[in-house]
Design an enzyme around this catalytic site. Structure first.
Site, PDB file in Angstrom:
ATOM      1  N   GLU A 131       1.685  -0.177  -4.870  1.00  0.00           N
ATOM      2  CA  GLU A 131       0.698   0.873  -5.148  1.00  0.00           C
ATOM      3  C   GLU A 131       1.404   2.206  -5.008  1.00  0.00           C
ATOM      4  OE1 GLU A 131      -3.631   2.418  -3.523  1.00  0.00           O
ATOM      5  OE2 GLU A 131      -1.968   2.088  -2.135  1.00  0.00           O
ATOM      6  N   ASP A 185     -10.556   1.007  -4.003  1.00  0.00           N
ATOM      7  CA  ASP A 185     -10.505   2.460  -3.856  1.00  0.00           C
ATOM      8  C   ASP A 185     -11.143   3.214  -5.016  1.00  0.00           C
ATOM      9  OD1 ASP A 185      -9.216   2.515  -1.400  1.00  0.00           O
ATOM     10  OD2 ASP A 185      -7.216   2.508  -2.281  1.00  0.00           O
ATOM     11  N   ASP A 233       0.820  -1.197   0.000  1.00  0.00           N
ATOM     12  CA  ASP A 233       0.000   0.000   0.000  1.00  0.00           C
ATOM     13  C   ASP A 233       0.861   1.258   0.000  1.00  0.00           C
ATOM     14  OD1 ASP A 233      -2.877   0.927   0.393  1.00  0.00           O
ATOM     15  OD2 ASP A 233      -1.910   1.913   2.096  1.00  0.00           O
TER      16      ASP A 233
END
Length: 578
Positions: A261, A335, A202
């Site tokens: 990410e 998301d 992340d």
């Protein structure tokens, strides 16, 4: 990690599961590991190679698990470590791999590391997080949180502020501290020893902040600023990722995958991150193409879709990583709103064709495709009625900030309905029955009312369903080397409705062409496509072989044609496609 000339993941397809919304096995209204185990047969039929699980670690759930309080256990909401081990074994028995979602930039404020860090300025773990004195009786700098307001929270116990680029319950780790880096490496090794096959990390390009944490350039009317230039692709991020790769994966047998990410990542940095010679990551998630319809300063200010801009964004990344590095291919995830509602057409008359067309466009490109749960069905955005329908922390905080500042509440709600992360988190639609077959209890989020006709049960055995189209695209990825290795050449880049490109290897070529609108179009193509074979179409009665250089494309008509040996004879296994 595996040498790039023999990597398995270049022809693989990844399926993301958001566990709390996928399948509930015990009737408590939350998806769980037992639900994933129960549905593995579905994923086998779909044909995916890798399952990526969003966080399932113990967490206070301030940000639905992206605030981790223990990296080496399972939250009771989802099950136990024993159930995880059972799931992992069954995934491997099915010939698939499992990727864990690892949040490396921040922890929960309830993690023992932070509890100790905030206990005293003299704590051995004080420097595991980023603490600063106030500046002129205010925050240490003007950095804003992605979840609204300041990125700093005052801690009265020790009389300093701590940094949190996201919620105040998600304090940022200090990766400049070698003990933090070692702790994260040990966590990764712990999971690899347990048998997992890699990690999606992340916001991993946020881990290195600019020295001194300077103010970000101001924006008129904004007290706090998202300080992208001060923490995206920071001064030591490549060094830290290379160290992680050496310490965690070097001299380790197995086939692993690492995905970073990276909001705000530039193509130049992406090439560095994914250059196999450098040994940092296998691929990145970039955000340029999922930002084209948003205001640069407010993601909930919807600007509308300009297809030319969207094409240019994705084509830019195809070119940027053509020679060095590797990209992920995705339309949506936990998301992002549902792509059919965002870039397609969710009117029931056009919903299926547009879902298939968008899938065709994406899966034909160079990179590793990622499918988010329900995308393979064409799931759509939820019909939000008001602020009370939103549960996501980002959405709730944004709406509150708009009201606090006297902003336009109606416009804010319209933006949330279009862009909210809640759109991706409604329960998976398995059946037309009660709660879409997701749970026998009360679901933690409401089920989309269209589950009565849009569900797995209605599509699973149908040969013309969105699900069937995704199955075929996945088989194409497995069977056609040109989709992995072929070069990429965009066509008709300035056309506001047609998306077209070619992929080529010596002696082989494919043409991907799609009409991204309701209006029928006539399109001229090169003579080489006369007599080409149809690999895949998304509408009935698509011409098997073009007989002229003029193609008549109906609304949301998408096709893949092939010449040379990249024709249908290579894809005999794609039984329902031909």
């Amino acid at each position: 990690m595996t040498p790039q000339d023999a990597v398995w993941w270049k022809s693989a397809v990844v399926y993301q599961i958001y566990p709390r919304s996928f399948a509930d096995s015990n009737g408590d209204g939350f998806g769980d590991l037992g639900g994933v185990i129960d549905r593995l047969g579905y994923l086998e039929v779909l044909g995916v190679d890798v399952i990526w699980l969003s966080p399932i670690y113990p967490s206070p759930q301030a940000d639905n698990g992206y605030d981790i309080s223990d990296y080496c256990d399972i939250d009771p909401v989802f099950g136990t470590l024993a159930e995880f081990d059972m799931l992992l074994a069954k995934i491997h028995e099915c010939g698939m791999k499992l990727v864990m979602d690892l949040v490396v930039n921040h922890t929960s404020d309830e993690h023992p590391w932070f509890v100790e860090s905030r206990s005293s300025r003299n704590s051995p773990k004080r420097d595991w997080y980023i603490w600063r004195d106030s500046r002129d009786a205010a925050e240490p700098n003007n950095w804003g949180s992605f979840f609204s307001g300041s990125a700093w929270t005052w801690d009265p116990t020790t009389g300093q502020y701590y940094l949190h680029l996201f919620d105040r319950k998600q304090p940022d780790l200090n990766w400049d501290n070698p003990h933090v880096r070692k702790a994260m490496q040990d966590i990764m090794v712990w999971w690899l020893d347990r048998g997992v096959d890699g990690f999606r990390m992340d916001v991993v390009n946020f881990i290195s902040k600019t020295r001194g944490l300077p103010d970000a350039p101001g924006i008129p009317g904004h007290r706090f600023v998202i300080a992208v230039d001060e923490f995206v692709d920071g001064p030591h991020v490549h060094e830290y990722l290379a160290e992680m790769s050496r310490e965690v994966f070097a001299n380790r047998d197995g086939e692993f995958i690492t995905v970073g990410e990276m909001p705000g990542v530039t193509p130049d940095h992406a090439r560095l991150y994914t250059d196999p010679v450098r040994g940092e990551l296998d691929m990145v998630f970039q955000f340029e193409h999922v930002s084209v319809d948003q205001s640069p300063t407010n993601k909930f200010e919807y600007l509308g879709l300009d297809l030319v801009v969207l094409k240019a964004a994705l084509h830019r990344w195809q070119a940027a990583l053509a020679e060095t590095g590797w990209n992920s291919l995705y339309w949506q995830n936990h998301d992002q709103p549902r792509v059919v509602s965002r870039f397609g057409d969710d009117d029931p008359a056009h919903w299926a064709a547009s879902a298939k067309a968008l899938a065709t466009i994406l899966h034909g490109m160079r990179g590793t495709p990622f499918v988010y749960q329900g995308e393979e069905l064409g799931m759509t955005n939820y019909p939000f009625r008001g602020a009370q329908d939103h549960q996501d922390l980002e959405a709730v905080n944004y709406y509150a900030s708009v009201l606090d500042l006297g902003g336009d509440a109606t416009a804010a709600l319209a933006g949330l309905a279009t862009m909210s992360r809640d759109n991706a988190r409604t329960p998976m639609q398995w059946t037309p029955g009660c709660n879409a077959g997701f749970t026998t209890g009360d679901p933690w989020m409401p089920v989309n009312p269209n589950h009565t006709w849009l569900n797995v049960e209605s599509q699973f055995a149908a040969t013309d369903s969105v699900f069937a189209h995704y199955r075929t695209l996945i088989r194409l990825r497995h069977n056609l080397a040109i989709l992995e290795r072929g070069d990429f050449t965009p066509l008709m880049g300035q056309d506001p409705q047609i998306w077209a490109y070619t992929r080529r290897t010596p002696g082989k070529a494919i043409l991907v062409i799609a009409n991204c609108g309701r209006k029928a179009r006539t399109v001229d193509v090169d003579a080489e496509w006369i007599g080409a074979g149809l690999l895949l179409g998304n509408l009935p009665d698509t011409p098997i072989t073009p007989t002229s250089t003029t193609l008549q494309l109906a609304g949301w008509d998408a096709r893949i044609y092939a010449t040379g040996s990249a024709d249908r004879s290579e894809c005999a296994a794609l039984d329902h496609a031909f």
